[in-house]
Design a protein around this motif. Structure first.
Motif, short mmCIF file in Angstrom:
data_model
loop_
_atom_site.label_atom_id
_atom_site.label_comp_id
_atom_site.label_asym_id
_atom_site.label_seq_id
_atom_site.Cartn_x
_atom_site.Cartn_y
_atom_site.Cartn_z
N ARG A 71 0.82 -1.21 0.00
CA ARG A 71 0.00 0.00 0.00
C ARG A 71 0.86 1.26 0.00
O ARG A 71 0.53 2.25 -0.66
N GLN A 72 1.96 1.22 0.74
CA GLN A 72 2.85 2.37 0.77
C GLN A 72 3.44 2.65 -0.62
O GLN A 72 3.49 3.80 -1.08
N LEU A 73 3.88 1.58 -1.29
CA LEU A 73 4.44 1.75 -2.63
C LEU A 73 3.37 2.26 -3.60
O LEU A 73 3.66 3.09 -4.47
N GLN A 74 2.16 1.76 -3.44
CA GLN A 74 1.08 2.23 -4.31
C GLN A 74 0.79 3.71 -4.08
O GLN A 74 0.55 4.46 -5.04
N ARG A 75 0.82 4.13 -2.81
CA ARG A 75 0.60 5.55 -2.52
C ARG A 75 1.71 6.41 -3.12
O ARG A 75 1.46 7.48 -3.68
N GLU A 76 2.95 5.92 -2.99
CA GLU A 76 4.07 6.69 -3.55
C GLU A 76 3.96 6.80 -5.07
O GLU A 76 4.23 7.87 -5.64
N MET A 77 3.59 5.70 -5.74
CA MET A 77 3.43 5.75 -7.19
C MET A 77 2.30 6.69 -7.58
O MET A 77 2.41 7.46 -8.55
N SER A 78 1.20 6.64 -6.81
CA SER A 78 0.08 7.53 -7.10
C SER A 78 0.47 8.99 -6.92
O SER A 78 0.09 9.85 -7.72
N MET A 116 0.54 11.94 -9.63
CA MET A 116 -0.21 13.16 -9.34
C MET A 116 0.67 14.39 -9.50
O MET A 116 0.26 15.40 -10.11
N MET A 117 1.89 14.33 -8.97
CA MET A 117 2.81 15.47 -9.07
C MET A 117 3.17 15.74 -10.53
O MET A 117 3.34 16.90 -10.94
N THR A 175 -2.81 27.52 3.15
CA THR A 175 -1.59 26.79 3.51
C THR A 175 -1.82 25.31 3.78
O THR A 175 -0.92 24.50 3.60
N HIS A 176 -3.01 24.95 4.21
CA HIS A 176 -3.22 23.57 4.67
C HIS A 176 -3.80 22.65 3.60
O HIS A 176 -3.70 21.44 3.72
N TYR A 177 -4.45 23.19 2.57
CA TYR A 177 -5.04 22.38 1.51
C TYR A 177 -4.67 22.96 0.15
O TYR A 177 -4.53 24.18 0.01
N ALA A 178 -4.54 22.08 -0.83
CA ALA A 178 -4.30 22.52 -2.20
C ALA A 178 -4.91 21.49 -3.15
O ALA A 178 -4.72 20.28 -2.98
N VAL A 179 -5.68 21.99 -4.13
CA VAL A 179 -6.29 21.11 -5.13
C VAL A 179 -6.00 21.68 -6.51
O VAL A 179 -6.05 22.90 -6.71
N PHE A 208 2.09 19.13 4.22
CA PHE A 208 3.34 19.08 3.46
C PHE A 208 3.08 18.80 1.98
O PHE A 208 3.72 19.40 1.11
N LEU A 209 2.12 17.92 1.68
CA LEU A 209 1.82 17.61 0.29
C LEU A 209 1.22 18.83 -0.41
O LEU A 209 1.49 19.08 -1.59
N ALA A 210 0.41 19.58 0.32
CA ALA A 210 -0.14 20.82 -0.26
C ALA A 210 0.98 21.80 -0.59
O ALA A 210 0.93 22.50 -1.61
N LEU A 211 1.98 21.86 0.29
CA LEU A 211 3.13 22.73 0.03
C LEU A 211 3.86 22.32 -1.24
O LEU A 211 4.24 23.16 -2.06
N LYS A 212 4.06 21.01 -1.43
CA LYS A 212 4.74 20.53 -2.64
C LYS A 212 3.93 20.85 -3.89
O LYS A 212 4.49 21.21 -4.93
N ILE A 213 2.60 20.73 -3.79
CA ILE A 213 1.76 21.06 -4.95
C ILE A 213 1.92 22.53 -5.31
O ILE A 213 2.04 22.88 -6.50
N ARG A 214 1.93 23.39 -4.31
CA ARG A 214 2.09 24.83 -4.58
C ARG A 214 3.46 25.11 -5.20
O ARG A 214 3.58 25.92 -6.13
#
Length: 383
Positions: free
Chosen positions: A246-253, A257-258, A272-276, A297-303
Motif C-alpha cells: 500500500r505504501q508503494l502504491q501511494r508513492e506511485m500515485s 499526481m505530481m 496553507t493547509h489544503y491545495a487542489v 506538506f503535500l499541499a506545500l509541494k503542490i504549490r
C-alpha cells in the motif's frame, strides 16, 4: 474424527487451494478395482468381437509354419525371415485387442479423479524403505481391509466361475466333437463369454471400493480450523507485506499526481493547509477534473510545483476544502460545485488573456463562492 499432528480435530472441509495442492502431488482418489473392471470387461468384449478373426489368423500362421520344406528349415536366413513375418502377423492379429486394452487402461483411472500427471508422485519416497514403517503398514487397518477385499473378490469370482462353468458344460463337451477350426473359434467364444461374466462379478467390488476411495481421499484433505485460518492469512498476505505494498502504491500515485500538476489550469489553496489542482478540457466536454490534491506538506509541494510551472494559484479556503473532501483523484467535481468552479475558471481565463496582452486585468474574486451547504467542510478546518 481425524486428528492432525497437533492434536486438533480435522473438522473443516478442504479449501480449493488444498485440493489443488493435493492434485499437484498426485494425491487423488483412485480405485484399483475400477481399473481392473474396465480392463477385464474391455478385454472380454474385444475377445468376443475380434476372437474369430484372431483364431483364423493364428491357425493360418500355424499351417504355414508347420508345412515348411526341408530346404527352408535348414536355411538360417529363410528361418529368420519366417520368424520375423510370423511375429508381424501375430502382432497384427492381436492389435485390435491390445488397442482396446490400452484404451481401457487409460479410461479406467480417468473415470475417477480425471486426467492427472504429477511428476512429484514419481519421485522416490525413502520413508517407505523404513522397515518399522513397513511393518506398521502391514498390520494396519487399511492392510486388513485390503486383505478382506481380496478375499471377497476371490469368493465372488469363484462363485461366478462355478456358475459359468456349470452353464457352459454342454458347450465344452460339444467342442471335443467339432472340427479343429470350428473348435478353436468356439473355444475362444466360450472363453470370451466366461471372462465377461466373471468380470461382471467385479462390479460389486468396484461399487463398494469407489465410494470408499472417495471417502478416504476426502478424509485426508480435511483441515483443522487453525489450518484454514493460516491458509486464509497466507492467501491474503502478511500484514507487513500488505502495508508495504500500500505504501508503494501511494508513492506511485503521488508521483503520477505530481507529474500532472504542470498541466493544471489552476491550483486552489486554503491557503496553507489544503491545495487542489483542477483541469478542464472543453474539447472533451464534461466537468473539470481533479488531477491533484494534498494537505499540509503535500499541499506545500503542490504549490511549489505549480509556481515552478507558472500554474495560477488562487486562494479560496472554502472551495479548496470542499473539493478536497468531496472529490477523488481523476474524477469530475460534483455538480454542486459547478457554479463556483466556473467562476474560478472564468477568472483564470481572464488572467491568461491579460498576460497575453489581449485584455485588462480582471478584478480579484471577492466574497464567498457559491458552495452548497452539504458540500461545505468548514467544520473540518480547525487550523
Amino acid at each position: 474424527m481425524a486428528e492432525s499432528e497437533s492434536g486438533q480435530d480435522k473438522t473443516e472441509d478442504p479449501t480449493e487451494k488444498r485440493k489443488k495442492d493435493s492434485r499437484e502431488k498426485g494425491e487423488i482418489a483412485r480405485s484399483k478395482e475400477l481399473n481392473t473392471l474396465a480392463i477385464m470387461i474391455a478385454g472380454s468384449v474385444a475377445l468376443l468381437i475380434f476372437g474369430g478373426a484372431l483364431a483364423q489368423e493364428l491357425m493360418e500362421l500355424m499351417r504355414q509354419n508347420f508345412s515348411l520344406s526341408r530346404e527352408v528349415i535348414l536355411d538360417q536366413r529363410s528361418m529368420s525371415t519366417y520368424l520375423l513375418n510370423s511375429g508381424l502377423t501375430a502382432l497384427l492379429a492381436i492389435q485390435p485387442i491390445m488397442i482396446t486394452l490400452v484404451l481401457a487402461a487409460l479410461i479406467g483411472p480417468i473415470s475417477l479423479g480425471g486426467w492427472l500427471f504429477a511428476a512429484g508422485s514419481l519421485a522416490p519416497k525413502f520413508s517407505r524403505m523404513n522397515p518399522a514403517a513397513g511393518l506398521k503398514r502391514m498390520f494396519s487397518f487399511k492392510a486388513v481391509a485390503e486383505l478382506l477385499k481380496a478375499f471377497a473378490k476371490f469368493l465372488i469370482i469363484l462363485a461366478v466361475a462355478l456358475l459359468v462353468l456349470k452353464s457352459d458344460i454342454d458347450d465344452l463337451i460339444r467342442i471335443a466333437h467339432e472340427p479343429l477350426e470350428l473348435a478353436v473359434i468356439h473355444c475362444l467364444q466360450v472363453v470370451g463369454w466366461s471372462t465377461l461374466w466373471m468380470s461382471c462379478g467385479l462390479i460389486v467390488i468396484a461399487a463398494v471400493d469407489v465410494p470408499v476411495q472417495l471417502w478416504e481421499s476426502h478424509k485426508k484433505l480435511l483441515m483443522t480450523k487453525q489450518e484454514v485460518r493460516d491458509e486464509h492469512k497466507e492467501a491474503e498476505g502478511r500484514p507487513e507485506v500488505k502495508q508495504r505494498i500500500r505504501q508503494l502504491q501511494r508513492e506511485m500515485s503521488q508521483r503520477r499526481m505530481m507529474a500532472a500538476i504542470p498541466d493544471a489550469d489552476v491550483v486552489i489553496t486554503n491557503p496553507t493547509h489544503y491545495a487542489v489542482a483542477l483541469k478542464y478540457d472543453p474539447d472533451k466536454g464534461g466537468a473539470p477534473m481533479l488531477i491533484a490534491k494534498g494537505s499540509d506538506f503535500l499541499a506545500l509541494k503542490i504549490r511549489e510545483i505549480a509556481v515552478a510551472n507558472e500554474v495560477l494559484l488562487l486562494e479560496s479556503p472554502a472551495l479548496a476544502r470542499s473539493i478536497y473532501h468531496s472529490t477523488e483523484l481523476d474524477q469530475e467535481i460534483p455538480g454542486g460545485l459547478y457554479l463556483a468552479v466556473a467562476q474560478v475558471l472564468a477568472y483564470v481565463y481572464q488572467i491568461r488573456q491579460h498576460r497575453a496582452g489581449k485584455g485588462k486585468r480582471p478584478d480579484p474574486l471577492k466574497g464567498d463562492l457559491p458552495i452548497p451547504p452539504d458540500l461545505r467542510r468548514d467544520s473540518c478546518y480547525r487550523r
